[in-house]
Write an enzyme that holds these catalytic residues in place. Structure first.
Site, PDB file in Angstrom:
ATOM      1  N   GLU A 145       0.679  -1.369   0.312  1.00 16.17           N
ATOM      2  CA  GLU A 145       0.103   0.138  -0.186  1.00 16.17           C
ATOM      3  C   GLU A 145       1.283   1.426   0.569  1.00 16.17           C
ATOM      4  O   GLU A 145       1.926   1.709   1.161  1.00 16.17           O
ATOM      5  CB  GLU A 145      -0.502   0.169   0.865  1.00 16.17           C
ATOM      6  CG  GLU A 145      -1.627   1.599   1.809  1.00 16.17           C
ATOM      7  CD  GLU A 145      -2.366   1.843   0.372  1.00 16.17           C
ATOM      8  OE1 GLU A 145      -3.295   0.270  -0.372  1.00 16.17           O
ATOM      9  OE2 GLU A 145      -3.163   2.484  -0.219  1.00 16.17           O
TER      10      GLU A 145
ATOM     11  N   THR B  98      -6.499   1.654  -5.210  1.00 14.31           N
ATOM     12  CA  THR B  98      -6.096   0.234  -4.717  1.00 14.31           C
ATOM     13  C   THR B  98      -6.228  -0.743  -5.667  1.00 14.31           C
ATOM     14  O   THR B  98      -6.237  -1.643  -6.333  1.00 14.31           O
ATOM     15  CB  THR B  98      -6.305   0.408  -3.036  1.00 14.31           C
ATOM     16  OG1 THR B  98      -6.072   1.148  -2.327  1.00 14.31           O
ATOM     17  CG2 THR B  98      -5.387  -1.314  -2.796  1.00 14.31           C
TER      18      THR B  98
HETATM   19  C1  GP9 Z   1      -9.147  -0.507   1.380  1.00 11.94           C
HETATM   20  C2  GP9 Z   1      -7.673   0.015   0.622  1.00 11.94           C
HETATM   21  C3  GP9 Z   1      -7.762   0.719   0.128  1.00 11.94           C
HETATM   22  O1  GP9 Z   1      -9.699  -2.332   1.685  1.00 11.94           O
HETATM   23  O2  GP9 Z   1      -8.210  -0.382  -1.007  1.00 11.94           O
HETATM   24  O3  GP9 Z   1      -7.319   1.729  -0.940  1.00 11.94           O
HETATM   25  P1  GP9 Z   1      -7.137   3.308  -1.448  1.00 11.94           P
HETATM   26  O4  GP9 Z   1      -8.249   3.983  -0.352  1.00 11.94           O
HETATM   27  O5  GP9 Z   1      -5.775   2.950  -1.546  1.00 11.94           O
HETATM   28  O6  GP9 Z   1      -8.044   2.979  -3.131  1.00 11.94           O
HETATM   29 MN    MN Z   2      -3.972   1.782  -2.198  1.00 13.95          MN
END
Ligand code: GP9
Ligand code: MN
Length: 493
Positions: free
Chosen positions: A124, A166
């Site tokens: 992340e 994400t």
């Molecule tokens: C939560 C995570 C958040 O499941 O995927 O993603 P983001 O805010 O980075 O898109």
């Molecule tokens: Mn992310």
């Protein structure tokens, strides 16, 4: 995500209502001739705006020529138009011949991880500028650095996520199709059957699943996983809520429970896509985790960059534990391990943050070359480490993996290229950089108001120049290529 103070956005509505009443009472009348003149002027302004915006490629320049209302109108019109388009006959050969990239004549490492398990770890918000760096003598990411030594490492690798952030990264890795930018891919592909990495691996006898600590409904992941053909998923229901950070259990627990599950699959070949979470914005790492992270000098106190580095440092600690667990369970040497960052983590919104980042990287933070640069690390079992300088993006991961696993993508439609065997490659961006932004091994191009008025940053000296004829030709090629990808995914059944 709702907060009560958002209701303040509507605080002026009662006044609007009162004002409207007053206006109606006055009963304004306007003659037919005047009305016609007004409507005509409106149309002329609108069409002048549409004409000017057709000369621009980036969303921001289009918006600047059209204004809020007309821009939204145009956006709705073009998106709606796409919904009714017929499925187009886009063939693997058409995509191959349109590629702004080229493979080497001889392919290296073909099938070198054949029949191995595949473990892909999405980190992340981890950007490349933190790797192999020390602050106050201490490494920020010692565990990733160690893996890099033993792996194929791609320093010129970039994120290409769109609105789905994400989840778009997950989509790109598994499909090798560009993210649309205007809509999260999880909703754009819901109900479709997307040719993908999990589907290709299924044909080769693999079981596939995703491992993410949040609820699967976030980002409509359930629909996305179905469209991508995953056999299963493990979400909050499996991981629980213990040791909670950001949206789910800590990366330590995520990895521990994931390896437990994977070890139980030992007799089956598997593909595990693990989506880590603890280094998610706003980088609010619990104090209990401080003992596992880097200690930063005082000038980082109170800065976003400081919190970001701490969070990534924790994510790296947990990642080290994952590698240990994989080694303990015997899976490490039995798996192809791919690690990458989903997207950027720092925005450098203020002077203090900018200065801190500039100090770490040793030059001015570049909006493309630093901001969108994320790691890609590929550990091929029993192979030594090597730096691969090919330029690449998330869209290129699937073909790179396919070569290593010996999968044949000859008849597949993929928009990326195998980065281990790349001769040349051009990477297009959108959403976090205006459409029309691209990177080659020689330069980065950021479009301006019109195609030709952009800025070219040459590499490696980072000198800024005007667009050249050759860069404009490349720009048109990249735009056409991304449009082809959009058309493919939009019209897919
Ligand atoms: C939560 C995570 C958040 O499941 O995927 O993603 P983001 O805010 O980075 O898109
Ligand atoms: Mn992310």
């Amino acid at each position: 995500m709702f907060k009560y103070e958002y209701l303040l956005f509507f605080a002026d509505f009662p006044f609007l209502f009162l004002l409207q009443k007053k206006v109606t009472r006055r009963n304004i009348q306007i003659g037919a001739k005047k009305f016609l003149i007004l409507v005509t002027i409106n149309f002329i302004i609108l069409f002048w705006g549409f004409y000017r915006s057709s000369q621009a490629i980036s969303e921001l320049s289009k918006y600047n020529s059209l204004g809020l209302f007309a821009y939204q109108l145009m956006d709705v019109a073009s998106e709606t138009g796409l919904l009714f388009k017929e499925e187009k006959n886009i063939t693997p050969d058409l995509v191959k011949s349109s590629k702004p990239s080229q493979l080497n004549a001889e392919l290296q490492l073909r099938g070198s991880a054949k029949n191995k398990n595949l473990i892909i770890v999405q980190l992340e918000s981890v950007q490349s500028f933190l790797l192999n760096k020390r602050i106050g003598g201490a490494e920020i990411t010692p565990n990733l650095n160690k893996l890099i030594q033993e792996s194929y490492f791609f320093p010129n690798f970039y994120t290409q996520v769109g609105k789905g952030n994400t989840s778009d990264a997950e989509f790109l890795i598994n499909s090798s199709i560009y993210a649309l930018g205007s809509e999260p891919m999880s909703t754009a592909i819901a109900g479709k059957e997307v040719p993908s990495l999990p589907r290709k691996l299924k044909q080769a006898g693999y079981y596939s699943a995703t491992f993410h600590a949040n609820e699967v409904s976030f980002w409509s992941r359930k629909e996305m996983y179905e469209a991508l053909g995953f056999d299963g998923y493990f979400d909050q229901e499996y991981f629980g809520t213990e040791d909670y950070i950001a949206y789910g259990v800590s990366d330590e627990i995520l990895y521990k429970k994931t390896v437990e599950k994977l070890a139980s699959l030992k007799d089956e070949k598997f593909y595990a896509h693990i989506i880590a979470l603890s280094s998610h914005y706003p980088y609010d790492l619990p104090k209990t985790k401080n003992k596992y992270t880097i200690t930063l000098p005082e000038d980082y106190n109170g800065s976003i960059v400081g919190s970001y580095i701490k969070s990534v440092s924790y994510a790296d600690y947990a990642f080290g534990k994952l590698i240990e667990e994989l080694k303990k369970s015997g899976l490490y040497d039995d798996s192809l391990i791919v690690v990458y960052g989903d997207h950027q983590g720092v925005q450098t919104q203020n002077e203090k943050d900018t200065a801190l980042v500039n100090e770490i990287i040793g030059h001015d933070y570049h909006p493309i070359l630093d901001h969108l640069n994320v790691p890609l690390i590929v550990k091929v079992p029993f192979q030594k480490g090597k730096i691969v300088n090919s330029v690449g993006g998330l869209v290129d991961v699937y073909p790179t993996i396919a070569n290593l696993l010996g999968l044949d993508l000859g008849e597949e439609i993929i928009f990326g290229i195998d980065l281990i065997n790349t001769k040349t490659n051009t990477i297009g961006f959108r959403f976090y950089a205006p459409t029309g932004t691209f990177v080659t091994s020689q330069y980065a191009y950021a479009p301006g108001k019109t195609k030709a008025s952009g800025v070219l940053t040459s590499l490696p000296d980072r000198r800024k120049r005007e667009a050249s004829q050759q860069s404009l030709e490349e720009l048109n090629k990249v735009i056409d290529y991304i449009n082809l990808s959009d058309e493919y995914i939009r019209t897919m059944k």
